[in-house]
Design an enzyme around this catalytic site. Structure first.
Site, PDB file in Angstrom:
ATOM      1  N   SER A 193       3.352 -75.639 -38.576  1.00  0.00           N
ATOM      2  CA  SER A 193       2.418 -74.540 -38.282  1.00  0.00           C
ATOM      3  C   SER A 193       2.940 -73.760 -37.091  1.00  0.00           C
ATOM      4  O   SER A 193       3.336 -74.351 -36.078  1.00  0.00           O
ATOM      5  CB  SER A 193       1.035 -75.091 -37.905  1.00  0.00           C
ATOM      6  OG  SER A 193       0.378 -75.630 -39.014  1.00  0.00           O
ATOM      7  N   HIS A 218       3.746 -80.856 -32.997  1.00  0.00           N
ATOM      8  CA  HIS A 218       2.447 -80.782 -33.685  1.00  0.00           C
ATOM      9  C   HIS A 218       1.497 -79.842 -32.940  1.00  0.00           C
ATOM     10  O   HIS A 218       1.565 -79.733 -31.721  1.00  0.00           O
ATOM     11  CB  HIS A 218       1.797 -82.170 -33.752  1.00  0.00           C
ATOM     12  CG  HIS A 218       2.464 -83.098 -34.714  1.00  0.00           C
ATOM     13  ND1 HIS A 218       3.052 -84.271 -34.329  1.00  0.00           N
ATOM     14  CD2 HIS A 218       2.636 -83.020 -36.058  1.00  0.00           C
ATOM     15  CE1 HIS A 218       3.550 -84.889 -35.397  1.00  0.00           C
ATOM     16  NE2 HIS A 218       3.323 -84.147 -36.453  1.00  0.00           N
ATOM     17  N   ASP A 250      -0.096 -89.749 -44.039  1.00  0.00           N
ATOM     18  CA  ASP A 250       0.653 -89.040 -42.992  1.00  0.00           C
ATOM     19  C   ASP A 250       0.612 -89.869 -41.702  1.00  0.00           C
ATOM     20  O   ASP A 250      -0.462 -90.296 -41.268  1.00  0.00           O
ATOM     21  CB  ASP A 250      -0.031 -87.677 -42.786  1.00  0.00           C
ATOM     22  CG  ASP A 250       0.733 -86.756 -41.854  1.00  0.00           C
ATOM     23  OD1 ASP A 250       1.971 -86.856 -41.804  1.00  0.00           O
ATOM     24  OD2 ASP A 250       0.080 -85.921 -41.199  1.00  0.00           O
TER      25      ASP A 250
HETATM   26  P1  13P Z   1       0.978 -79.010 -37.673  1.00  0.00           P
HETATM   27  O1  13P Z   1      -0.445 -79.381 -37.422  1.00  0.00           O
HETATM   28  O2  13P Z   1       1.674 -78.546 -36.439  1.00  0.00           O
HETATM   29  O3  13P Z   1       1.111 -78.079 -38.817  1.00  0.00           O
HETATM   30  O4  13P Z   1       1.742 -80.364 -38.070  1.00  0.00           O
HETATM   31  C1  13P Z   1       1.410 -80.997 -39.261  1.00  0.00           C
HETATM   32  C2  13P Z   1       2.101 -82.309 -39.379  1.00  0.00           C
HETATM   33  O5  13P Z   1       3.236 -82.491 -39.001  1.00  0.00           O
HETATM   34  C3  13P Z   1       1.350 -83.390 -40.025  1.00  0.00           C
HETATM   35  O6  13P Z   1       2.085 -84.555 -40.069  1.00  0.00           O
HETATM   36  O1  G3H Z   2       0.376 -84.932 -37.538  1.00  0.00           O
HETATM   37  C1  G3H Z   2      -0.819 -84.984 -37.311  1.00  0.00           C
HETATM   38  C2  G3H Z   2      -1.771 -84.290 -38.193  1.00  0.00           C
HETATM   39  O2  G3H Z   2      -1.932 -82.960 -37.784  1.00  0.00           O
HETATM   40  C3  G3H Z   2      -3.072 -85.057 -38.272  1.00  0.00           C
HETATM   41  O3  G3H Z   2      -3.828 -84.940 -37.139  1.00  0.00           O
HETATM   42  O4  G3H Z   2      -4.650 -87.219 -36.507  1.00  0.00           O
HETATM   43  O5  G3H Z   2      -5.920 -85.151 -35.870  1.00  0.00           O
HETATM   44  O6  G3H Z   2      -5.887 -85.915 -38.237  1.00  0.00           O
HETATM   45  P1  G3H Z   2      -5.151 -85.870 -36.927  1.00  0.00           P
HETATM   46 ZN    ZN Z   3       3.401 -84.826 -38.424  1.00  0.00          ZN
END
Ligand code: 13P
Ligand code: G3H
Ligand code: ZN
Length: 283
Positions: free
Chosen positions: A210, A179, A81
Site C-alpha cells: 500500500s 507495513h 498472513d
Molecule cells: P499494507 O497494509 O502496507 O498494504 O501491507 C499489507 C501486508 O503486507 C499484509 O501482510
Molecule cells: O501485515 C499486517 C496486516 O496489515 C494485518 O494487520 O494485524 O492489524 O490485522 P493486522
Molecule cells: Zn505483511
C-alpha cells in the site's frame, strides 16, 4: 473456486505477473475482493492476519471464504498472513486454509528455517502451500544507510539456503517496503530483487505494498514479484467512504445504507490493483 496458493503462484511465476493478496476482516471486505476478482477474471488471494482470526473467528472466516469462493469461477486461495507460530499455522491448515504464511523473520536464520520446515511438513502432507519471510520490513524511512539495509533486507545467499532447507513454496523478501502508511517515499532495492529472483527461480512475495507508487510496483512485477500484499489501502477506502457518508447523513441508522458504499469503494480499489499487478484476464 478454492485452490492452493502454489497453483496460483506457479502460473504467475511462469508467466511474469503478480496476484493481489488482499486482507479482509468482515463479509463486506471479502465480497468486495471476490466480486472484483470475478469481474476482472483474476486469480486472487484473500488473507487473514492473526488479528483477523481473533476478531472474526477461525470458523466464521473459513465458512465465509469456502461459501463465497464456491460462487465464483476464478481461483481463490485462502491464506494465513504473518502466522506467528507453528500452532496457528496448523489451526488454519485444519480449518480449510489453502495457504499459510509462517513468519519466523524475527528469528535468526536457523530458527526461521526450523519453524518454517516444521510448518512445511504438516502443510504439504495436507496439500496446503507455505509462504515464509526472510529479512525484516518495518518503519523504513527515506534515508536508510547501506549498512542498515544490509542488516534488514533479504540476503540473497541466505535466501538460497533458506528455501533449500525449509522447502517453502514462495518467499516474502525485504527490499524496502514497510507495513501501513509511509512517512517518506519508499525506494525499492531492485538490484537485490533481481539477484534473488535469478538465484531462487521461484515465486516471490512483496509485503507492505500500500502506498508504493505504480512505476515501482510495475518494475517489481517485471523483476519477479508474484504476490503483492495490500491491506492499508483497502482499510482506507472502506473507512474514508464510511466517514464521508456518516458526515453527510447524520440521521442514518440502517447499516446497509452506509456500509454498502464502502464495499463498492473497496471493490474499485481491488480492481485498480489487479490491473496494476497484471493478473486481470489470467484466471
Ligand atoms: P499494507 O497494509 O502496507 O498494504 O501491507 C499489507 C501486508 O503486507 C499484509 O501482510
Ligand atoms: O501485515 C499486517 C496486516 O496489515 C494485518 O494487520 O494485524 O492489524 O490485522 P493486522
Ligand atoms: Zn505483511
Amino acid at each position: 473456486m478454492l485452490v492452493t496458493g502454489k497453483e496460483i503462484l506457479d502460473h504467475a511465476h511462469k508467466n511474469g505477473y503478480a496476484v493481489g493478496a488482499f486482507n479482509f476482516v468482515n463479509m463486506e471486505m471479502l465480497q468486495a475482493i471476490l466480486s472484483a476478482a470475478e469481474e476482472e477474471k483474476a486469480p486472487v488471494f484473500v488473507q487473514t492476519s492473526e488479528g483477523a482470526l481473533s476478531y472474526a473467528g477461525v470458523g466464521m472466516l473459513s465458512a465465509m471464504v469456502h461459501q463465497l469462493a464456491s460462487e465464483v469461477s476464478v481461483p481463490v486461495a485462502l491464506h494465513l498472513d504473518h502466522g506467528g507460530s507453528f500452532e496457528t499455522a496448523v489451526k488454519c491448515i485444519r480449518n480449510g486454509w489453502s495457504s499459510v504464511m509462517i513468519d519466523g523473520s524475527h528469528h535468526p536464520l536457523e530458527g526461521n528455517i526450523e519453524v518454517s520446515r516444521r510448518v512445511v511438513d504438516v502443510a504439504h502432507a495436507s496439500g496446503v502451500s507455505v509462504e515464509a519471510e526472510l529479512g525484516r520490513l518495518g518503519g523504513i524511512e527515506d534515508n536508510i544507510c547501506v549498512d542498515e539495509k544490509d542488516a534488514m533486507y533479504t540476503n540473497p545467499a541466505e535466501a538460497k539456503q533458506f528455501v533449500t532447507e525449509s522447502g517453502v513454496d514462495y518467499l516474502a523478501i525485504a527490499i524496502g517496503t514497510a507495513h501501513g502508511k509511509y512517512k517518506g517515499v519508499p525506494k525499492l532495492d531492485f538490484d537485490r530483487l533481481s539477484t534473488i529472483k535469478q538465484d531462487l527461480n521461484m515465486p516471490l512475495v512483496l509485503h507492505g505494498a500500500s502506498g508504493v507508487d505504480e512505476e515501482s510496483i510495475k518494475k517489481a512485477v517485471s523483476l519477479g514479484i508474484n504476490k503483492i500484499n495490500i491491506d492499508t489501502e483497502l482499510r482506507c477506502a472502506y473507512t474514508d467512504r464510511l466517514r464521508a457518508y456518516l458526515a453527510e447523513d447524520t440521521e442514518v441508522y440502517d447499516l446497509r445504507k452506509y456500509i454498502g458504499p464502502s464495499r463498492e469503494d473497496v471493490k474499485a480499489k481491488v480492481i485498480e490493483k489487479i490491473r496494476l499487478f497484471g493478473s486481470n484476464g489470467k484466471a
